[in-house]
Write an enzyme that holds these catalytic residues in place. Structure first.
Site, PDB file in Angstrom:
ATOM      1  N   TYR A 124       0.826  -1.210   0.000  1.00  0.00           N
ATOM      2  CA  TYR A 124       0.000   0.000   0.000  1.00  0.00           C
ATOM      3  C   TYR A 124       0.861   1.262   0.000  1.00  0.00           C
ATOM      4  O   TYR A 124       0.374   2.348   0.271  1.00  0.00           O
ATOM      5  CB  TYR A 124      -0.917   0.025   1.229  1.00  0.00           C
ATOM      6  CG  TYR A 124      -2.074  -0.959   1.173  1.00  0.00           C
ATOM      7  CD1 TYR A 124      -2.045  -2.062   0.335  1.00  0.00           C
ATOM      8  CD2 TYR A 124      -3.192  -0.778   1.971  1.00  0.00           C
ATOM      9  CE1 TYR A 124      -3.094  -2.967   0.294  1.00  0.00           C
ATOM     10  CE2 TYR A 124      -4.256  -1.676   1.936  1.00  0.00           C
ATOM     11  CZ  TYR A 124      -4.195  -2.768   1.091  1.00  0.00           C
ATOM     12  OH  TYR A 124      -5.245  -3.649   1.058  1.00  0.00           O
ATOM     13  N   LYS A 173       4.685 -14.445   3.935  1.00  0.00           N
ATOM     14  CA  LYS A 173       4.821 -15.348   2.791  1.00  0.00           C
ATOM     15  C   LYS A 173       6.310 -15.430   2.452  1.00  0.00           C
ATOM     16  O   LYS A 173       6.736 -15.208   1.309  1.00  0.00           O
ATOM     17  CB  LYS A 173       3.992 -14.809   1.610  1.00  0.00           C
ATOM     18  CG  LYS A 173       3.838 -15.748   0.444  1.00  0.00           C
ATOM     19  CD  LYS A 173       2.961 -16.954   0.711  1.00  0.00           C
ATOM     20  CE  LYS A 173       2.876 -17.859  -0.503  1.00  0.00           C
ATOM     21  NZ  LYS A 173       2.298 -19.176  -0.226  1.00  0.00           N
ATOM     22  N   ASP A 230      -5.095  -6.530   5.839  1.00  0.00           N
ATOM     23  CA  ASP A 230      -6.371  -6.020   5.330  1.00  0.00           C
ATOM     24  C   ASP A 230      -7.283  -7.196   4.994  1.00  0.00           C
ATOM     25  O   ASP A 230      -8.463  -7.248   5.382  1.00  0.00           O
ATOM     26  CB  ASP A 230      -6.094  -5.167   4.078  1.00  0.00           C
ATOM     27  CG  ASP A 230      -7.266  -4.266   3.727  1.00  0.00           C
ATOM     28  OD1 ASP A 230      -8.265  -4.263   4.459  1.00  0.00           O
ATOM     29  OD2 ASP A 230      -7.186  -3.572   2.701  1.00  0.00           O
TER      30      ASP A 230
END
Ligand code: NAD
Length: 369
Positions: A124, A173, A230
């Site tokens: 973001y 990840k 999110d």
């Protein structure tokens, strides 16, 4: 003395749900002086920009804000006001408790999770561009810094300790993202080692999603990066009964902004139909943050009892699937009035039906009244 709080009504259903929260705030008797400032569509109309400097100035001055959702154009248009607000004010910790309220709306009535999400960087960051003129390829840069990883992990472990939570899970990840993922993973591991009183483990994001819908009771506090947080916080909101009942808070070193997990739900705008509970529970978090514990307990209990009674609830809480006995849906304002009516009447001597929300006031002792 009144506590001055910036109020950003926002877009879509924002004005309706923030009006509902103000009504409930009045019922608590806590003296709040609301400073109303517009961001989003109303601000564009008035000033030509979705995030006027006056909004940032007001939050910086008051150090507290209650915010409604703000619409972001999808796939183009201006940059997200929500993301810009977090970056401009360095509101780096997004805390989203997912507590099921009165059980019935979910297959997981015991859900009691907190997602702690880094809110200023990652995917973001706003660093993205088209690679070619034809717009046939694009890049979005995943900016991850050690500083931001350290502070979000520290925030999450400190909150877990303060709230007597039993377990923290770091989500990433790092198997695929061997730089950005690994940076977060290293920061998480090193921070976990400093909190031997709290058990910690890690999950890859894909596995985490599966684990959460299968056995959410095994998880407690989740710390993760921006986009993953999110997505996970909407998933956890779903486990706990839906977006209509999911509050959130954003913390910086000296500022706190309370906003629901949900967006502006444009299809319900202006219809007095949206569920006001998420925004009212943001008020609960705000009251806890400023040390108004009894008022916060009253708000939570009034919400709980209203949802449990199912006499005056909005459409999402009246649907079959949410309740075993579907009831006629009430309006947003009617439900808010019912919650406000109950606030002074609820009996706090009975134990609270669910654990209370995190007070999460890590730094700003000056705000505690
Ligand atoms: P949304 O959360 O607005 O809506 C998702 C679904 O949940 C819709 O079906 C909606 O009707 C329902 N819903 C949401 N809030 C509800 C409530 N209080 N009561 C009853 N039902 C409710 O998400 P979206 O449709 O993906 O996004 C709409 C807009 O909101 C977009 O512009 C998006 O960028 C913005 N958004 C803003 C924020 C924020 O301000 N922090 C967060 C998320 C999305």
């Amino acid at each position: 003395m009144a506590t001055r709080v910036t109020l950003i009504p926002g877009d879509g259903i924002g004005p309706e749900v923030t009006r509902a929260a103000r009504l409930v705030a009045e019922a608590t008797g806590v003296s709040i002086d609301w400073e109303v400032v517009d961001a989003g569509e109303a601000a564009i109309k008035a000033t030509g920009t979705p995030l006027p400097p006056a909004v940032l100035d007001s939050v910086r001055k008051n150090r507290l804000a209650l915010k409604g959702p703000i619409t972001t154009p999808i796939g183009g248009g201006f940059r997200s006001v929500n993301v810009a607000l977090r970056q401009e004010l360095d509101l780096y910790a997004s805390v989203r408790p997912a507590r099921s309220i009165a059980g019935e709306g979910t297959r997981f009535p015991e859900t009691d999770l907190i997602v702690v999400r880094e809110a200023t960087e990652g995917l973001y960051s706003g660093v993205e561009h088209w690679v070619d003129r034809e717009h046939s390829a694009a890049e979005t840069v995943n900016v991850i810094t050690r500083k931001a990883c350290d502070r979000i992990c520290k925030f999450g472990f400190e909150m877990a300790r303060r709230e007597h939570r039993r377990h923290v899970t770091g989500v990433h990840k790092a198997n695929i993202m061997k730089t950005t993922g690994a940076l977060f993973q290293t920061a998480f591991r090193e921070m976990a080692a400093k909190y031997p009183d709290i058990t910690a483990d890690e999950r890859l994001i894909d596995n985490m999603c599966m684990q959460l819908v299968k056995k959410p009771e095994e998880y407690d506090v989740i710390i993760t990066t921006n986009l993953m947080g999110d997505i996970l916080s909407d998933l956890c909101a779903g486990l706990a009964g839906g977006l209509g009942v999911a509050p959130g808070a954003l913390y910086g070193d000296t500022l706190a902004v309370f906003e629901p997990v949900h967006g502006s739900a444009p299809k319900y705008a202006g219809q007095d139909k949206a569920d006001p509970v998420a925004e009212i529970l943001c008020l609960e978090l705000l009251l806890r943050h400023i040390g108004q514990r009894e008022a916060a307990d009253r708000v939570f209990r009034a919400v709980w009892e209203t949802v449990a009674e199912k006499k005056v609830v909005t459409y999402d809480l009246a649907l079959p699937g949410y309740t075993a006995h579907p009831v006629p849906a009430s309006s947003c304002s009617a439900m808010a009035k019912e919650i406000a009516r109950k606030v002074p009447l609820v009996d706090l001597s009975k134990p609270l039906p669910r654990p209370v929300a995190p007070s999460a006031a890590p730094i700003d002792a000056a705000l505690i009244t």
